[in-house]
Design a protein around this motif. Structure first.
Motif, PDB file in Angstrom:
ATOM      1  N   UNK A  42       0.827  -1.194   0.000  1.00  0.00           N
ATOM      2  CA  UNK A  42       0.000   0.000   0.000  1.00  0.00           C
ATOM      3  C   UNK A  42       0.868   1.254   0.000  1.00  0.00           C
ATOM      4  N   UNK A  43       0.275   2.373  -0.370  1.00  0.00           N
ATOM      5  CA  UNK A  43       1.050   3.602  -0.504  1.00  0.00           C
ATOM      6  C   UNK A  43       1.694   4.008   0.815  1.00  0.00           C
ATOM      7  N   UNK A  44       0.953   3.917   1.908  1.00  0.00           N
ATOM      8  CA  UNK A  44       1.506   4.296   3.209  1.00  0.00           C
ATOM      9  C   UNK A  44       2.624   3.352   3.623  1.00  0.00           C
ATOM     10  N   UNK A  46       4.446   1.576   1.646  1.00  0.00           N
ATOM     11  CA  UNK A  46       5.561   1.815   0.723  1.00  0.00           C
ATOM     12  C   UNK A  46       6.379   3.021   1.164  1.00  0.00           C
ATOM     13  N   UNK A  47       5.689   4.072   1.584  1.00  0.00           N
ATOM     14  CA  UNK A  47       6.368   5.276   2.049  1.00  0.00           C
ATOM     15  C   UNK A  47       7.192   4.992   3.298  1.00  0.00           C
ATOM     16  N   UNK A  48       6.654   4.183   4.205  1.00  0.00           N
ATOM     17  CA  UNK A  48       7.388   3.815   5.413  1.00  0.00           C
ATOM     18  C   UNK A  48       8.640   3.011   5.062  1.00  0.00           C
ATOM     19  N   UNK A  49       8.516   2.105   4.097  1.00  0.00           N
ATOM     20  CA  UNK A  49       9.679   1.325   3.669  1.00  0.00           C
ATOM     21  C   UNK A  49      10.743   2.230   3.057  1.00  0.00           C
ATOM     22  N   UNK A  50      10.280   3.200   2.300  1.00  0.00           N
ATOM     23  CA  UNK A  50      11.203   4.137   1.658  1.00  0.00           C
ATOM     24  C   UNK A  50      11.942   4.961   2.712  1.00  0.00           C
ATOM     25  N   UNK A 299       3.390   1.101 -10.477  1.00  0.00           N
ATOM     26  CA  UNK A 299       4.029   0.047 -11.283  1.00  0.00           C
ATOM     27  C   UNK A 299       5.151  -0.646 -10.527  1.00  0.00           C
ATOM     28  N   UNK A 300       5.162  -0.511  -9.200  1.00  0.00           N
ATOM     29  CA  UNK A 300       6.262  -1.021  -8.376  1.00  0.00           C
ATOM     30  C   UNK A 300       6.556  -2.500  -8.624  1.00  0.00           C
TER      31      UNK A 300
END
Length: 306
Positions: A42-44, A46-50, A299-300
């Motif tokens: 999920x976007x959130x 994904x942002x945390x992983x980043x 498209x990750x």
């Protein structure tokens, strides 16, 4: 694999599902808490992983910066020499031969500032378009948010710009411009440009991952963008007789917006930019930063496949 597991899926103990079992594969996957390998988070999430990999992003950028000029005798001096030589060529062709310097009090500072700032965006776009396609071995070997790569490449270009800014400030002072508190406006202007460049780099990274030929088209697109961004001429001088809509479009061009903000901060003789130029800068940063990030994230799971 989408919402199912293959017949040879292993249980946590390393044994395959019992032969002849009638339990649906989806239920088996749920019971053993199996997930799709490489699925887009999920976007959130994904942002945390980043964010968790922020140190990797910076370290990768630093390594790329050192490696870029490692085989050149002058090393990182080329970060400054390249835009300076471009500025010299533009001065000869446009300032001297075409006479675009008319009506500009400090043309040298005007031109060099434009070249350095536009080069930041230009280099970020070119690097971003190759961020995925040139790093396939790394992508296939390690699991990490793929956005790390285009962001790292943009940080590389930011580092090069900051290195060049020392020389730019020296040139501006050498041409007679005073040092003032207004120079501090360079910081928010470059921060907004960096966010814009990151978003644009993410967009080009996704496109470049599937359309390799974009690398051949980008130089022509960027050259056109350069010509309409007022790098070596004053947009105000050339739009006085143009239709109003043309002037407004060129004024809102992000390539010109960030250049004008830096010029306004550095060059005292430069005409003050209107307040809405900052609104354009913020708007472009938010639009491209957030939009580019979401466009890349969608498209990750496809990066490095095939």
């Amino acid at each position: 694999m989408a919402n199912s597991v293959q017949a040879d899926t292993l249980s946590p103990q390393g044994t395959s599902a019992p032969p002849g079992s009638t339990e649906p594969l989806a239920d088996l996957a749920a019971r053993y808490k199996l997930t799709v390998s490489g699925a887009r988070p999920g976007l959130l999430s994904y942002t945390k992983q980043l964010w968790a990999r922020r140190h990797f992003i910076v370290a990768f950028a630093n390594a790329k910066t050192r490696a870029t000029y490692s085989t050149a005798k002058l090393g990182q001096v080329w970060q400054v020499l390249t835009p300076l030589m471009n500025a010299a060529v533009y001065y000869l062709i446009f300032g001297y031969l075409v006479k675009t310097k008319g009506g500009i009090d400090n043309y040298v500072a005007f031109l060099v500032t434009g070249v350095f700032v536009f080069t930041f965006t230009q280099s970020a776009v070119l690097a971003g378009s190759r961020a995925i396609s040139d790093q396939l071995n790394l992508i296939r070997a390690l699991h990490f948010p793929r956005a790390c790569l285009p962001i790292s490449f943009t940080i590389v270009q930011l580092q090069q710009l900051l290195f060049s800014m020392v020389v730019l400030c020296a040139i501006v002072l050498g041409t007679g411009e005073p040092l003032s508190l207004k120079w501090l406006l360079i910081v928010p202007a470059l921060v907004l440009q960096f966010v814009f460049n990151v978003g644009l780099s993410l967009v080009l990274a996704r496109i470049g991952a599937v359309m390799v030929d974009i690398k051949q088209l980008l130089p022509f697109i960027l050259r056109t963008w350069l010509y309409i961004s007022g790098v070596f001429y004053s947009l105000d001088n050339y739009t006085k007789t143009a239709p109003t809509w043309v002037a407004r479009v060129l004024e809102a061009n992000p390539g010109a917006v960030y250049i004008e903000l830096v010029r306004d901060a550095l060059i005292d003789s430069h005409s003050t930019v209107p307040a809405h130029t900052w609104a354009y800068a913020i708007g472009w940063a938010l639009l491209m930063g957030l939009g580019g990030y979401m466009y890349f994230w969608k498209a990750e799971e496809r990066y490095g496949r095939g």
